[in-house]
Every structure is written in C-alpha cells, then in structure tokens.
Design an enzyme around this catalytic site. Sequence first.
Site, PDB file in Angstrom:
ATOM      1  CE  LYS A 206      -3.796   2.468   0.314  1.00 51.34           C
ATOM      2  NZ  LYS A 206      -4.814   2.388   1.364  1.00 51.34           N
ATOM      3  CD  GLU A 288      -1.600  11.028   6.121  1.00 52.12           C
ATOM      4  OE1 GLU A 288      -1.771  10.352   7.159  1.00 52.12           O
ATOM      5  OE2 GLU A 288      -2.252  10.850   5.090  1.00 52.12           O
TER       6      GLU A 288
END
Length: 323
Positions: A206, A288
């Site tokens: 991911k 992020e």
Amino acid sequence: MVVTAKPLTAHANIAILGAGAIGQLMYHKLCLTGQTVQAEQYNDVVLIGRQPHTQQHTLQFTDHSGQTHHAMATILSSDDTHLVNINLLIVCVKAYQVENALLPLLSKLAPNCHIVLLHNGLGPHLAVSEILKHYPSLGLSLGTTSQAALKISQWHIKHTGFGVTQLGHYCGRPLSAQLKHRLQVLHRDNQPLEWYQPVLPILWQKLAINAVINPLTALNKCANGQLAAEEYQPQINAIIDELVDVAKCDGIDLDPAQLSNRVKQVIRLTSANFSSMYQDVTHHRATEIDYINGYICQQAQRYHLAVPTNQSLVAKIDALSQH
C-alpha cells in the site's frame, strides 16, 4: 434512519479516535451494520474528539445509493472516565497526529484494550509499539483501507468509493475472537475485510501505491488517472525500485513487476479521484509525506541506501507545503 446512542453507558466498548472522513465512515459502518446484527450494538461505538468536554452530535452519512442516515453519536473527551470501558480503539487520525493523539490515552483505556492504527503511510507503528512495552496487556494491529469518504461538513460525510480494508496483528495481546467478529461486519457492500499475518508486507504494498500517486498528483496538480501517461513511467519505476530495495533490507520481499502492475491498476481504477496529498497541498494543510516517501528515506538511511527519487519528492512536497 435515526439512531440514538445512549449517552455514556458501559455499553460503549469500541471507540474511533479521530472524527475526520474515514473516522466517521468507520463509525457509521460499525453502527449501520450493528443494527442488522443486534440493535443494542448501536450503543457500543463512540468517537473520541479533541473538544474538552464529552458531547453528543447528530452525524449524517450519505451512503453510495444516495440515502442519508442520521446517528446521534457520543463524542468522548480525552479525559472522560468512560474511556476505561474501551477495549477496541480504532485510530483514524493522520499519520503525523498518531503519537500526540494516542499516547495520552493509553493509561486511561481498558487494561486489555486492543489498538488498531488505520492511516496512510508507515512509521507511527514503531513509536507506538515501543511505548506499548510499558503496557504489556494492550495489543496493536495495523491496517489500511481504500474505502473513500468526502466530508460535506464537520458532521456530514458522503461515501465516495468502495474498497478493501486490510488488517493484521503487529504486537502485544492478539485481538479477541469477539472483537474480530465485531469488526467482521465491515465485510459487506462489496467492501471486503481481509486479515494478514504478517501484516507489514501488505502495508509496504500500500505504501508503494501512496508513494507514487500522492506526491506525483500533488506536484503535477492532476487527478490520479493522468499518471497513466507515458511521461510519468520512468519516475514511477524509480520510486518502486527504490522502495523494493529498502523493503528487502527490512525483511520484506516485494516483486517490482507485480507492484508496478498493482500501482497502474489503482491509477486506472481511481482515475477520476484526487489524492489526499493533492487535496492537502491545495488547501494548504500539512501532508503525510514524511510517513510515505519520507518513511522510505528514513529506512534507507538506516541501511545506507541511496533513494534519490524519493528524497527529491519529499523535498519538493515540503517546499510546496511552505507556500
């Protein structure tokens, strides 16, 4: 559909930390599926917010069919004494908020509480697992979801995308069979819930998707689908090759060709979407990046590996974020 939560009862044993789009989505999914299982289970889910006092709010949830559901939700403050009833805490804040939001709660939760980190990127699990050595009866699982939700207003979200939620135990006390069964209700509406052991390989996969799509869409101010263009392929391949080398040093074996195909598939399936990093940069919010490409760089430094493509992306996103 209106759901009334009993305020502050001992029934509340599942908490969602973070009332953003994904936090509220998880809340609604657990509540709406809870109703089909047992009406009383509506009262076992609460949110934990940043406000100084425990409150109740009516939340709105527009599902994929366009139907809007209403739920009267209890939102606990971080000092509420009912935190001691919480034995499953799902953390849905941004990666860079995890430590500040979670660590002050650890001593206030049920002694055998199980914590699930559900955020983009990697990194917070290292700090959290280190602290959990002081709480041997707590457990930690890690996960990721490709479900999507859009915040219409503070307490109204719309379900905008189906996806899979992937979870796995990381350290400490394992998730009880009862709580695992309770989470299993997330497995419906074409949105599978998958369990992995070990969980880190799936999170690295991911990470590869995020490491490509997030910074490249933010820097090129484009929807995900544009990354299918030939001009982006050398950069995409370099990101993946660097990530595979770093993951190998971390004991995770990934197939670069398989990973590349998966990234291309996600670009195609989400072609009309705008990534979270694109939206963060557009709205001048913190990104992020440190927990996506930055995590690759951090681990590379540990192993004395050069990752110039990922380093360059971190620098460029940091420069964009300062404007």
